[in-house]
Design a protein around this motif. Structure first.
Motif, mmCIF file in Angstrom:
data_model
loop_
_atom_site.group_PDB
_atom_site.id
_atom_site.type_symbol
_atom_site.label_atom_id
_atom_site.label_comp_id
_atom_site.label_asym_id
_atom_site.label_seq_id
_atom_site.Cartn_x
_atom_site.Cartn_y
_atom_site.Cartn_z
ATOM 1 N N CYS A 104 0.827 -1.217 0.000
ATOM 2 C CA CYS A 104 0.000 0.000 0.000
ATOM 3 C C CYS A 104 0.855 1.259 0.000
ATOM 4 C CB CYS A 104 -0.951 -0.001 1.190
ATOM 5 S SG CYS A 104 -2.260 -1.216 1.060
ATOM 6 N N ARG A 108 2.478 1.619 -3.558
ATOM 7 C CA ARG A 108 1.542 2.043 -4.604
ATOM 8 C C ARG A 108 1.122 3.503 -4.429
ATOM 9 N NH1 ARG A 108 -3.007 -2.173 -5.712
ATOM 10 N NH2 ARG A 108 -3.235 -0.792 -7.485
ATOM 11 N N ASN A 109 0.875 3.914 -3.179
ATOM 12 C CA ASN A 109 0.471 5.296 -2.945
ATOM 13 C C ASN A 109 1.619 6.253 -3.215
ATOM 14 O OD1 ASN A 109 -0.096 7.793 -1.124
ATOM 15 N ND2 ASN A 109 -2.066 6.740 -1.356
ATOM 16 N N LYS A 123 2.132 6.670 -6.928
ATOM 17 C CA LYS A 123 1.105 7.546 -7.495
ATOM 18 C C LYS A 123 1.436 9.015 -7.227
ATOM 19 C CE LYS A 123 -2.840 7.731 -5.440
ATOM 20 N NZ LYS A 123 -4.183 7.455 -4.904
ATOM 21 N N ARG A 124 2.003 9.301 -6.060
ATOM 22 C CA ARG A 124 2.348 10.678 -5.693
ATOM 23 C C ARG A 124 3.732 11.085 -6.188
ATOM 24 N NH1 ARG A 124 -0.851 12.667 -1.288
ATOM 25 N NH2 ARG A 124 -2.253 11.071 -0.521
ATOM 26 N N VAL A 155 1.473 12.529 3.174
ATOM 27 C CA VAL A 155 0.042 12.767 2.944
ATOM 28 C C VAL A 155 -0.425 14.078 3.564
ATOM 29 C CG1 VAL A 155 -2.258 11.835 3.330
ATOM 30 C CG2 VAL A 155 -0.387 10.295 2.740
#
Length: 75
Positions: free
Chosen positions: A25, A28-29, A32-33, A60
């Protein structure tokens, strides 16, 4: 006595699954960022839950604050 013999086998599998899920997780996050995905993914499989807490605080949260400032400038 060996303390590892007292721990049930299902607990080791649960820990391994949690570490893999967290690492996946985070990877992948972060991908993406565009924020050092390999670093976050590898660190994510080393321990629970500290990598996730640090990721939320370092990556985040600043994104959320930045987006809210950009959204409020038009008002």
């Amino acid at each position: 006595m060996n303390d590892l013999q007292d721990i049930p086998l299902w607990l080791f599998f649960l820990l391994a699954a949690g570490l893999l899920l967290q690492g996946t997780c985070l990877f992948r996050n972060a991908r993406k960022r565009g924020k050092r995905a390999w670093f976050w993914g590898l660190w994510g499989i080393t321990g629970l839950p500290m990598p996730t807490v640090v990721y939320l605080l370092v990556v985040v949260l600043p994104d959320i604050v930045r987006r809210s400032k950009v959204g409020n400038q038009g008002k």
